[in-house]
Scaffold this motif. Structure first.
Motif, PDB file in Angstrom:
ATOM      1  N   TYR A  47       0.608  -1.081   0.347  1.00  0.00           N
ATOM      2  CA  TYR A  47       0.296  -0.061   0.219  1.00  0.00           C
ATOM      3  C   TYR A  47       1.228   1.480   0.343  1.00  0.00           C
ATOM      4  O   TYR A  47       0.687   2.236  -0.741  1.00  0.00           O
ATOM      5  N   PHE A  48       2.071   1.106   0.648  1.00  0.00           N
ATOM      6  CA  PHE A  48       2.837   2.360   1.396  1.00  0.00           C
ATOM      7  C   PHE A  48       3.981   2.291   0.037  1.00  0.00           C
ATOM      8  O   PHE A  48       4.144   3.774  -0.570  1.00  0.00           O
ATOM      9  N   LYS A  49       4.093   1.239  -0.781  1.00  0.00           N
ATOM     10  CA  LYS A  49       5.257   1.490  -1.518  1.00  0.00           C
ATOM     11  C   LYS A  49       4.400   2.405  -2.954  1.00  0.00           C
ATOM     12  O   LYS A  49       4.703   2.504  -3.733  1.00  0.00           O
ATOM     13  N   LYS A  51       1.737   3.778  -3.253  1.00  0.00           N
ATOM     14  CA  LYS A  51       0.980   5.229  -3.618  1.00  0.00           C
ATOM     15  C   LYS A  51       1.273   5.964  -4.208  1.00  0.00           C
ATOM     16  O   LYS A  51       2.459   6.336  -4.098  1.00  0.00           O
TER      17      LYS A  51
END
Length: 131
Positions: A47-49, A51
């Motif tokens: 999710y954070f990579k 985004k």
């Protein structure tokens, strides 16, 4: 009946061994918990990579941090990012007005400092833009 004879009770059965699988169930539950934790961590990392950065926020930040001491460079920068930020009709109208005011600062070798009218128009544009 002879009292020396032992009494035999026929109702009691022999001890039966019950299989105990509790340790295997415990290990299986630990395995499931570790697996679930691993899956959650992988999804959080993905999710954070993956985004994507919000380009409108970056453009807005560039326009807010513009350096007015170099009039020609700031005129080109304003023209570029104002056009990229304008999405709806009202924003497009304000962007066109601002770009039209900036024309006198472009395509010339020597330019004067940016007028306060242009700074006010940019401020109005930034207030209208919803980022």
């Amino acid at each position: 009946m002879n009292p020396s004879n032992e009494l035999q009770i026929h109702d009691i059965k022999d001890i039966v061994e019950i299989p105990d699988y509790s340790i295997f169930i415990f290990y299986f539950l630990i395995f499931l918990a570790v697996l679930a934790l691993f899956i959650v961590i992988v999804f959080i990392i993905k999710y954070f990579k993956n985004k994507k950065p919000n380009l409108r926020k970056e453009y807005s930040k560039i326009l807010k941090d513009i350096d007015y001491s170099q009039a020609k460079t700031s005129a080109y920068t304003m023209s570029k990012y104002v056009r990229l930020l304008a999405k709806n009709e009202r924003e497009n109208i304000l962007a066109d007005e601002l770009i039209e005011l900036l024309q006198e600062y472009k395509y010339k070798k020597e330019v004067k400092q940016i007028d306060d009218n242009i700074k006010a128009k940019l401020s109005t544009f930034m207030d209208v833009v919803d980022v």
